[in-house]
Write an enzyme that holds these catalytic residues in place. Sequence first.
Site, PDB file in Angstrom:
ATOM      1  N   GLU A 118       0.824  -1.209   0.000  1.00 36.94           N
ATOM      2  CA  GLU A 118       0.000   0.000   0.000  1.00 36.94           C
ATOM      3  C   GLU A 118       0.861   1.263   0.000  1.00 36.94           C
ATOM      4  O   GLU A 118       0.515   2.255  -0.654  1.00 36.94           O
ATOM      5  CB  GLU A 118      -0.938  -0.022   1.213  1.00 36.94           C
ATOM      6  CG  GLU A 118      -2.015  -1.091   1.078  1.00 36.94           C
ATOM      7  CD  GLU A 118      -2.862  -1.241   2.317  1.00 36.94           C
ATOM      8  OE1 GLU A 118      -4.093  -1.076   2.219  1.00 36.94           O
ATOM      9  OE2 GLU A 118      -2.300  -1.534   3.395  1.00 36.94           O
ATOM     10  N   GLU A 138      -4.427  -9.414   3.220  1.00 38.41           N
ATOM     11  CA  GLU A 138      -5.273  -9.152   4.382  1.00 38.41           C
ATOM     12  C   GLU A 138      -6.489 -10.065   4.466  1.00 38.41           C
ATOM     13  O   GLU A 138      -6.879 -10.488   5.564  1.00 38.41           O
ATOM     14  CB  GLU A 138      -5.727  -7.682   4.366  1.00 38.41           C
ATOM     15  CG  GLU A 138      -4.668  -6.691   4.831  1.00 38.41           C
ATOM     16  CD  GLU A 138      -3.687  -6.298   3.745  1.00 38.41           C
ATOM     17  OE1 GLU A 138      -2.875  -5.385   3.984  1.00 38.41           O
ATOM     18  OE2 GLU A 138      -3.732  -6.892   2.642  1.00 38.41           O
TER      19      GLU A 138
END
Length: 264
Positions: A118, A138
Amino acid sequence: MTAGTRRVRYEKRGRVAYVTLDRPDVLNAMDLRMHEELADVWDDFAADDRLWVAVLSGAGSRAFSTGQDLKERVRDGGRPTTFGSRGQPGWPRLTERFELVKPVIACVQGYALGGGFELALACDLIIAGENAVFALPEARLGLVPGAGGVFRLVRQLPLKTAMGYLLTGRRMSAAQALHLGLVNEVVAEEELDGSVARWVDELLRCGPLATRAIKQAAMRSLDMPLADAFSARYEWEERRSVSQDAVEGPMAFVEGREPVWQGR
């Protein structure tokens, strides 16, 4: 690691800020103190007029960053998190510094997983070593990519492709990332520093006010209708259009010399 050990190295060389995530023993996983240090770094980079470009990398050759330090999270009680970092240490993190107009290059080798990926997605350019591996795992942990991965990946890839990676957590090689247009260049690990240096040199040849105006206009207009993008207000373009640099660039071209940018 002692309490006094810093998690981030920050060096200024000429017009360039070099920011290094410095926890190689844990694959540059980001704990809360690292986020606090990074916030100070990005504040300084944004405010220092002498700095025009930043390069973000991870210490060692094994990882750019594997994201959030989950051991710290579990040890501290596993407080649930969601999208964004408001109210948490280090806010606003790079992933939410939407008004940062100076170019940032991610130099990635090894793992860029979870929050590490990210971070890279939040940069303007990504230069990757052949050993780079990207993923947002995730979902496999019952979590969401809350630092912008959900939102940025579907903007930077075709929707079905992005959803494939988001919903399964599967990994992406450097070659796949290049093919998909997520990274700008892939080179052998030993050539990575040289490749980043060439990109930095090319950025520094450009007018700093122009690069900021272009970045701001590009990012703000992503979801605008085209006609609205033309008529929207961009503060950095207003600064560039009345600057000395806007005169210097064409003059240098006519005179057959390199421009001397003032950044004002």
